[in-house]
Scaffold this motif. Structure first.
Motif, mmCIF file in Angstrom:
data_model
loop_
_atom_site.group_PDB
_atom_site.id
_atom_site.type_symbol
_atom_site.label_atom_id
_atom_site.label_comp_id
_atom_site.label_asym_id
_atom_site.label_seq_id
_atom_site.Cartn_x
_atom_site.Cartn_y
_atom_site.Cartn_z
ATOM 1 N N THR A 1 0.856 -1.181 0.000
ATOM 2 C CA THR A 1 0.000 0.000 0.000
ATOM 3 C C THR A 1 0.897 1.237 0.000
ATOM 4 O OG1 THR A 1 -0.101 0.312 2.402
ATOM 5 C CG2 THR A 1 -1.580 -1.331 1.437
ATOM 6 N N GLY A 2 0.301 2.396 0.110
ATOM 7 C CA GLY A 2 1.085 3.627 0.131
ATOM 8 C C GLY A 2 1.475 4.084 1.514
ATOM 9 N N MET A 3 1.269 3.241 2.520
ATOM 10 C CA MET A 3 1.573 3.640 3.897
ATOM 11 C C MET A 3 3.067 3.893 4.080
ATOM 12 S SD MET A 3 0.786 1.606 7.500
ATOM 13 C CE MET A 3 -1.001 1.695 7.308
ATOM 14 N N PRO A 4 3.451 5.000 4.700
ATOM 15 C CA PRO A 4 4.877 5.267 4.963
ATOM 16 C C PRO A 4 5.490 4.199 5.851
ATOM 17 C CG PRO A 4 3.555 7.248 5.254
ATOM 18 C CD PRO A 4 2.591 6.119 5.119
ATOM 19 N N LEU A 5 6.779 3.950 5.659
ATOM 20 C CA LEU A 5 7.442 2.897 6.426
ATOM 21 C C LEU A 5 7.418 3.161 7.921
ATOM 22 C CD1 LEU A 5 10.553 2.119 4.179
ATOM 23 C CD2 LEU A 5 8.509 0.709 4.508
ATOM 24 N N ALA A 6 7.518 4.413 8.340
ATOM 25 C CA ALA A 6 7.484 4.711 9.768
ATOM 26 C C ALA A 6 6.140 4.306 10.374
ATOM 27 C CB ALA A 6 7.746 6.192 10.003
ATOM 28 N N GLU A 7 5.056 4.534 9.631
ATOM 29 C CA GLU A 7 3.734 4.144 10.121
ATOM 30 C C GLU A 7 3.576 2.626 10.125
ATOM 31 O OE1 GLU A 7 0.551 6.162 8.163
ATOM 32 O OE2 GLU A 7 1.501 8.132 8.333
ATOM 33 N N ILE A 8 4.137 1.961 9.117
ATOM 34 C CA ILE A 8 4.097 0.503 9.081
ATOM 35 C C ILE A 8 4.834 -0.067 10.284
ATOM 36 C CG2 ILE A 8 4.913 -1.531 7.832
ATOM 37 C CD1 ILE A 8 4.426 0.008 5.231
ATOM 38 N N ALA A 9 5.987 0.508 10.604
ATOM 39 C CA ALA A 9 6.761 0.039 11.755
ATOM 40 C C ALA A 9 5.932 0.134 13.035
ATOM 41 C CB ALA A 9 8.047 0.842 11.889
ATOM 42 N N ALA A 10 5.257 1.248 13.239
ATOM 43 C CA ALA A 10 4.452 1.444 14.441
ATOM 44 C C ALA A 10 3.267 0.477 14.477
ATOM 45 C CB ALA A 10 3.954 2.884 14.510
ATOM 46 N N ALA A 11 2.649 0.253 13.323
ATOM 47 C CA ALA A 11 1.456 -0.597 13.258
ATOM 48 C C ALA A 11 1.764 -2.065 13.486
ATOM 49 C CB ALA A 11 0.761 -0.414 11.911
ATOM 50 N N THR A 12 2.996 -2.460 13.217
ATOM 51 C CA THR A 12 3.345 -3.881 13.309
ATOM 52 C C THR A 12 4.284 -4.202 14.472
ATOM 53 O OG1 THR A 12 5.057 -3.496 11.605
ATOM 54 C CG2 THR A 12 2.929 -4.353 10.871
ATOM 55 N N GLY A 13 4.463 -3.254 15.381
ATOM 56 C CA GLY A 13 5.148 -3.565 16.623
ATOM 57 C C GLY A 13 6.645 -3.329 16.646
ATOM 58 N N PHE A 14 7.187 -2.649 15.635
ATOM 59 C CA PHE A 14 8.613 -2.343 15.647
ATOM 60 C C PHE A 14 8.848 -1.008 16.361
ATOM 61 C CE2 PHE A 14 8.073 -5.238 12.093
ATOM 62 C CZ PHE A 14 9.088 -6.148 12.339
ATOM 63 N N ALA A 15 10.023 -0.857 16.967
ATOM 64 C CA ALA A 15 10.309 0.351 17.738
ATOM 65 C C ALA A 15 10.299 1.595 16.866
ATOM 66 C CB ALA A 15 11.660 0.206 18.448
ATOM 67 N N ASP A 16 10.829 1.461 15.649
ATOM 68 C CA ASP A 16 10.855 2.585 14.716
ATOM 69 C C ASP A 16 11.206 2.039 13.337
ATOM 70 O OD1 ASP A 16 13.634 2.082 14.808
ATOM 71 O OD2 ASP A 16 13.964 3.646 16.292
ATOM 72 N N GLN A 17 11.347 2.933 12.361
ATOM 73 C CA GLN A 17 11.627 2.492 10.991
ATOM 74 C C GLN A 17 12.970 1.779 10.890
ATOM 75 O OE1 GLN A 17 10.872 5.454 7.968
ATOM 76 N NE2 GLN A 17 12.247 4.476 6.490
ATOM 77 N N SER A 18 13.950 2.229 11.636
ATOM 78 C CA SER A 18 15.267 1.587 11.593
ATOM 79 C C SER A 18 15.190 0.144 12.099
ATOM 80 C CB SER A 18 16.273 2.380 12.431
ATOM 81 O OG SER A 18 16.469 3.662 11.904
ATOM 82 N N HIS A 19 14.413 -0.047 13.162
ATOM 83 C CA HIS A 19 14.231 -1.398 13.701
ATOM 84 C C HIS A 19 13.555 -2.292 12.662
ATOM 85 C CE1 HIS A 19 12.224 -4.123 16.928
ATOM 86 N NE2 HIS A 19 13.337 -4.672 16.477
ATOM 87 N N LEU A 20 12.508 -1.780 12.024
ATOM 88 C CA LEU A 20 11.835 -2.531 10.969
ATOM 89 C C LEU A 20 12.822 -2.893 9.857
ATOM 90 C CD1 LEU A 20 9.459 -3.589 9.247
ATOM 91 C CD2 LEU A 20 9.040 -1.213 8.554
ATOM 92 N N THR A 21 13.630 -1.953 9.440
ATOM 93 C CA THR A 21 14.575 -2.199 8.349
ATOM 94 C C THR A 21 15.558 -3.301 8.699
ATOM 95 O OG1 THR A 21 14.393 0.074 7.538
ATOM 96 C CG2 THR A 21 16.380 -1.146 6.930
ATOM 97 N N ARG A 22 16.105 -3.275 9.909
ATOM 98 C CA ARG A 22 17.077 -4.293 10.323
ATOM 99 C C ARG A 22 16.449 -5.684 10.333
ATOM 100 N NH1 ARG A 22 18.160 -0.448 14.244
ATOM 101 N NH2 ARG A 22 17.182 -1.730 15.867
ATOM 102 N N VAL A 23 15.281 -5.789 10.948
ATOM 103 C CA VAL A 23 14.648 -7.101 11.073
ATOM 104 C C VAL A 23 14.149 -7.588 9.719
ATOM 105 C CG1 VAL A 23 12.759 -8.370 12.159
ATOM 106 C CG2 VAL A 23 14.028 -6.670 13.467
ATOM 107 N N PHE A 24 13.582 -6.685 8.933
ATOM 108 C CA PHE A 24 13.071 -7.052 7.612
ATOM 109 C C PHE A 24 14.192 -7.614 6.741
ATOM 110 C CE2 PHE A 24 11.573 -6.428 3.305
ATOM 111 C CZ PHE A 24 10.210 -6.687 3.390
#
Length: 276
Positions: A238-261
């Motif tokens: 979808t067009g959701m920003p990565l920072a919002e995706i991180a928050a919605a799926t339980g990651f601390a922030d976008q950087s955390h999402l990027t590392r785990v992803f």
């Protein structure tokens, strides 16, 4: 440049999708230091190592897959991957979904979806056919036909139907595991601990750990991380920003999402989203 020569260069990964094959994801990658965290897919995984050696766990078994090896992973089967030699490895993989595998099963007149027990198989001519089909990116009709043919051959030769999803078995472990999964899926952004899951199921924290091991082959934390990445992947379409995706799926922030992803998918969220 040859596959072996490419593999010696810097790490790289490219994901493409073939709409004629139901959006089949195909990954071409070379890794020297990258290591995949333990994870699962809702799809099958078929891949061929084209250079170097990959060391991986599939289910409860450990393997070394040298160049020419075919890797096969069933849906929901936990697996990881890392270099099995100092230079790392290069490989090509694809991730067919249930609809595509059902079409193949119907053509072969199989009674149900094919499952596999081999993990790693050595069939040089089939591995070469897979790589040839994978390399036909940009030639949609040719790639569609070639990939269908090689996937059908893999199912015909190695699909045996003996694999069973441990979480689908009857019994109290399966019942509790379904409950844990429902609780986690209901709010991936929530903080979970063993006490919360144990109280919901009416068992001890030690039993929760045993249930995840028996039903999923993962720790509770590995399972939670895996589901968060799956949910984030869906939202990236979808067009959701990565920072919002991180928050919605339980990651601390976008950087955390990027590392785990990247640890699970092998490429960054931006690269994955571009292919999506």
């Amino acid at each position: 440049m040859s596959d072996a020569g490419e593999q010696r260069e810097r790490e790289a990964a490219k994901l493409t999708r073939h709409e004629g094959l139901g959006g089949l994801e195909m990954l071409a990658a070379r890794y020297r230091d990258h290591a995949y965290a333990l994870h699962t897919h809702p799809t099958w995984v078929f891949g061929v190592v084209v250079a170097g050696v990959e060391k991986l766990r599939i289910g409860s078994r450990s393997h070394f897959a040298p160049a020419g090896s075919i890797i096969i992973v069933n849906p929901e089967e936990p697996h990881d991957g890392e270099k099995g030699a100092p230079a790392g490895w290069a490989y090509r993989t694809c991730y067919p979904d249930a609809a595509l595998m059902a079409e193949i099963a119907e053509d072969l007149e199989l009674p149900g979806l094919p499952m596999f027990s081999g993990g790693i198989v050595e069939v040089p001519e089939l591995a070469r056919a897979f790589v040839r089909a994978h390399r036909l990116a940009g030639q949609a009709l040719e790639q569609e036909a070639a990939m269908l043919a090689v996937l059908r051959d893999l199912v015909r030769r190695f699909g045996d139907g003996r694999h069973r999803d441990r979480a689908s078995d009857g019994g109290e472990t399966a019942r509790r595991f379904r409950l844990y999964g429902e609780l986690i899926a209901a709010d991936l952004s929530a903080g979970f601990d063993l006490a919360h899951l144990a109280a919901a199921a009416g068992v001890t924290r030690f039993q929760v750990i045993r249930d995840f091991h028996r039903a999923a082959g993962m720790t509770p934390g590995q399972y939670l991380r895996d589901r968060r990445v799956r949910a984030a992947s869906a939202l990236m379409k979808t067009g959701m920003p990565l920072a919002e995706i991180a928050a919605a799926t339980g990651f601390a922030d976008q950087s955390h999402l990027t590392r785990v992803f990247k640890a699970i998918k092998g490429l960054s969220p931006g690269a994955w989203r571009a292919a999506a």
